[in-house]
Design a protein around this motif. Structure first.
Motif, mmCIF file in Angstrom:
data_model
loop_
_atom_site.group_PDB
_atom_site.id
_atom_site.type_symbol
_atom_site.label_atom_id
_atom_site.label_comp_id
_atom_site.label_asym_id
_atom_site.label_seq_id
_atom_site.Cartn_x
_atom_site.Cartn_y
_atom_site.Cartn_z
ATOM 1 N N CYS A 266 0.858 -1.184 0.000
ATOM 2 C CA CYS A 266 0.000 0.000 0.000
ATOM 3 C C CYS A 266 0.898 1.239 0.000
ATOM 4 C CB CYS A 266 -0.927 -0.006 1.200
ATOM 5 S SG CYS A 266 -0.093 0.045 2.790
ATOM 6 N N ALA A 267 0.350 2.332 -0.526
ATOM 7 C CA ALA A 267 1.179 3.528 -0.670
ATOM 8 C C ALA A 267 0.418 4.777 -0.246
ATOM 9 C CB ALA A 267 1.642 3.668 -2.123
ATOM 10 N N GLY A 268 0.925 5.428 0.812
ATOM 11 C CA GLY A 268 0.400 6.725 1.236
ATOM 12 C C GLY A 268 1.489 7.741 0.931
ATOM 13 N N GLY A 269 2.427 7.894 1.886
ATOM 14 C CA GLY A 269 3.616 8.700 1.617
ATOM 15 C C GLY A 269 4.719 7.846 1.021
ATOM 16 N N GLY A 270 4.609 6.530 1.180
ATOM 17 C CA GLY A 270 5.553 5.613 0.547
ATOM 18 C C GLY A 270 6.522 4.913 1.471
ATOM 19 N N HIS A 391 -5.412 -2.257 1.583
ATOM 20 C CA HIS A 391 -5.252 -1.955 0.159
ATOM 21 C C HIS A 391 -4.316 -2.971 -0.493
ATOM 22 C CE1 HIS A 391 -6.960 1.831 1.571
ATOM 23 N NE2 HIS A 391 -7.259 2.115 0.313
ATOM 24 N N ALA A 392 -3.258 -3.299 0.204
ATOM 25 C CA ALA A 392 -2.322 -4.301 -0.331
ATOM 26 C C ALA A 392 -2.977 -5.677 -0.361
ATOM 27 C CB ALA A 392 -1.044 -4.329 0.519
ATOM 28 N N ILE A 393 -3.784 -5.972 0.660
ATOM 29 C CA ILE A 393 -4.503 -7.256 0.675
ATOM 30 C C ILE A 393 -5.384 -7.359 -0.563
ATOM 31 C CG2 ILE A 393 -6.285 -8.613 1.859
ATOM 32 C CD1 ILE A 393 -5.292 -7.409 4.512
ATOM 33 N N LYS A 394 -6.123 -6.303 -0.832
ATOM 34 C CA LYS A 394 -7.016 -6.305 -1.997
ATOM 35 C C LYS A 394 -6.212 -6.535 -3.284
ATOM 36 C CE LYS A 394 -10.560 -5.523 -4.715
ATOM 37 N NZ LYS A 394 -11.326 -6.724 -5.134
ATOM 38 N N GLY A 395 -5.070 -5.884 -3.376
ATOM 39 C CA GLY A 395 -4.212 -6.077 -4.542
ATOM 40 C C GLY A 395 -3.756 -7.526 -4.664
#
Lengths: 453, 453
Positions: A266-270, A391-395
């Motif tokens: 997942c990516a917010g600020g990274g 979000h990463a799980i969904k990906g």
């Protein structure tokens, strides 16, 4: 039996990384430097040292040193909650009926509940080394503030946290964790700073914003003897510290002869994504191996997928240096109904550059589909995930289901950055089916990027 | 280097216990049997099977089989969150300046946040094996209900939780975790049961009690086709399942040649303490080794230190069988200002018997000194402990400080049963210095034990 992969792979203490890996050393095009917003010249070390600790400024500007040693005191602290487990998601695979092999690196097994602690302890350490009295920072819901409080308690360093007022009042739990670790937590805007007083005078009823809290924390740091400001994401130094995630991951996978085909974060600020992918991206940049790397962001705050690659302010208050990044404009604020974190308008300069050069992909998901993935994951793997991590799980679920269709036995690795124990208001909305999706229109984004300096 | 003890000892999967250890097999005087409150005769398997699952009744009544195999499905589930780490508290030792060596077995690294999951998954498994549709239970703040919800989600079993109404309304977070795992959560008293309707009619504004929730859960189970009732502590079967804690602990310690001198656990109904000490107490009963074993309870609910060893009801509503135990009387309710869990009026029959025979000691602490210990621990070791677990921490600190005085290098082992992430209202009281201690007078206890049947 020798080749059987356990449910959880824990490294031995002597297998843990002794250095952070500086991905910038392997980038042909280095990330663009921070600029002084007045002069548009690259920020010098001297300018940055007024705000940040000296050693951290050095790390921020160092694009060349590949391995930077992790000081012994930090490694001791890491041993309290690291290595984090690399988990084989056997139960999830079974539930999905996929031939894919799914792994996740779980960073939530510590009281801060996320990977943020990896950089917090490093930043606190260098502040202590410099002989400072304390550090200041801002926090929204409190994940970063909690991590920093824990780190400061360990080094007996003062910790001043400016917490967005609405969170301070409505989400008191993380505030109390911070206080238990000895931090002073001030609702922002406050009467403690000039900018706070100014904002309170202009907007007496304001509930605050992250931008305002950043401005207060920076002002407090530069105006108080013996203090510096620290930040939990976006910066090069933060991605450097977070490389410990990816390095542990790579060591564990190498040990068992596992090579991921797809790596998802997942990516917010990274900070998490940059840390997770670091050693794998390094191989990719050096031409030693290839991986499909996917950044996942919320559809409500789609900086990589719909932003502009340009110089922008790092904060809403426009007091920080300029960073070149994929940005939605520093005034961009995701809809209030967006509960899932990852609300930052921009993206780490390192990741922005790599994305721009095509070394990684990005996709976005709507909030409700992310929580559906979270529920499925919780029921299969036991862990209640943070909305950000989901979000990463969904990906990963999408990739695993693709494999189910094609019959491919891909190996998927994703970052499970944290737990959702302090996000239950959002889960309640999801359970009650009152959670809403929000996706900005093209016009809204076009309007927002007009503020680019 | 070979003998250096790591910060955390994790067993390999193939080192994890394959059987539970039934401490009763090594007790010369067996724990007293449950009695039918009407006839005062021992409850038969047939009587118990109306309420509990068949296999669990067998385990409840089995005082002889030393090792009971852990079914493969349960071992698979255990692998998702076990082995739990045995942690060497290096940082705490340093902070205290003690020559003592402190270890703790940390059971909080799972979403239920405590050791309760060890028995929840076993009870759900046997319900599934029996072909049941679902199980019912009660929960106060929600720790046990959360664990059971997770276990039922794994086996796709229906889970009906009666949650004390005041907790349901004022502590919505664990409720939402349970719902995310698919459990139905009903505030108790409810209109769903006869006893609930009766209580609501008599006391329209009541906020409920654990005793009432137990009664509703039992009624629902016995009156619904395909359902049974499950309980998270006190029972012999629960201590059996929790023996996995102590067994992992012992295997890890043996591997590194560590022998504890003192073993400390917090005690409410006894599930954690009974599990932690099981294999050590077994050695002690067989005369193979000696350990000082200390149960720590809250001064506000001092069943071992100030209770009476007698037959009593297991619930406040007086609908359950009678158990022989150290008890304060089934009507005893700790003062409302007592936040720290461990509110049960009695104590597991197994532990009561062992305590009565002098195989273990007990001591009690006041609430505020327990939270002081929790704060010191959190700041030293990083983990924010559950208030329940903090009783054991306080016990361990006292032993470690004694060693500092005497210079003894004792090895101390304590059970850190869980995390305090859902107990932040109590931490807030502590941080604000509004937390109060409560210690019942002798007269209050004498009055309460008058209700003994």
């Amino acid at each position: 039996m020798a080749n059987e992969i356990p449910y959880k792979i824990y490294l031995e203490e002597n297998e843990m990384p002794k250095s952070w890996y500086n991905l910038r050393a392997d980038m042909k095009t280095k990330p663009a430097p921070l600029l002084n917003p007045g002069t548009r010249e690259p920020m010098t070390a001297e300018e940055l040292e007024g705000v940040f600790c000296k050693e951290l400024v050095k790390q921020e500007l160092d694009n060349d040193t590949r391995e930077i040693e992790i000081p012994a005191d930090i490694r001791s602290f890491y041993k309290m909650y690291r290595p984090s487990p690399l988990v084989r998601a056997y139960c999830l695979e079974k539930k999905l009926g996929t031939p894919a092999k799914i792994y996740y690196k779980f960073e939530g097994n510590n009281t801060s509940g996320s990977h943020k602690l990896n950089s917090a302890i490093a930043q606190a350490y260098y502040a202590k080394q410099q002989g400072l009295k304390g550090v200041t920072t801002e926090t929204g819901a409190g994940q970063w503030g909690t991590a920093l409080s824990m780190a400061c308690a360990y080094f007996e360093l003062d910790c001043k946290v400016y917490m967005v007022k609405v969170s301070y009042e409505q989400k008191p739990f993380r505030r109390e964790v911070m206080r238990t670790y000895g931090a002073s937590v001030t609702p922002s805007p406050s009467e403690e700073t000039e900018i706070g007083r100014k904002i309170l005078k202009a907007h007496p009823g304001t509930t605050g914003s992250l931008g305002c809290a950043i401005s207060e924390a920076v002002e407090k740091a530069v105006s108080t003897e013996g203090y510096r400001y620290v930040l939990g994401s976006v910066l090069n130094q933060v991605l450097l510290h977070q490389s410990v995630i990816g390095q542990e991951c790579k060591i564990a996978m190498d040990k068992y002869g596992i090579k991921p085909d797809v790596i998802i974060g997942c990516a917010g600020g990274g900070s998490n994504l940059g840390g997770l992918i670091a050693p794998f991206m390094g191989q990719k940049l050096r031409g030693e191996a290839d991986y499909q790397i996917i950044a996942v962001e919320p559809a409500s705050c789609p900086s990589l997928t719909r932003g502009t690659y340009a110089y922008d302010f790092c904060d809403t208050g426009m007091v920080t240096p300029l960073a070149k990044m994929y940005t939605l404009g520093s005034n961009y604020i995701p809809a209030p109904n967006h509960a899932g974190g990852l609300r930052y308008h921009g993206m780490s300069s390192i990741l922005s550059e790599l994305y721009d050069e095509g070394f990684m992909e990005a996709k976005s998901y709507r909030q409700t589909e992310v929580f559906e993935a979270a529920e499925l994951f919780a029921r299969s793997e036991g862990i209640l995930p943070a909305p950000e991590s989901s979000h990463a799980i969904k990906g990963a679920l999408d990739e695993a289901l693709k494999c189910k269709e094609t019959g491919e036995e891909k190996t998927i690795l994703f970052g499970l950055t944290g737990t959702g124990y302090f996000d239950l208001v959002a889960y309640e909305q999801f359970n009650n089916k009152t959670m809403e999706d929000y996706v900005p229109t093209d016009e809204e984004i076009a309007e927002s990027v007009k503020t680019l300096p």
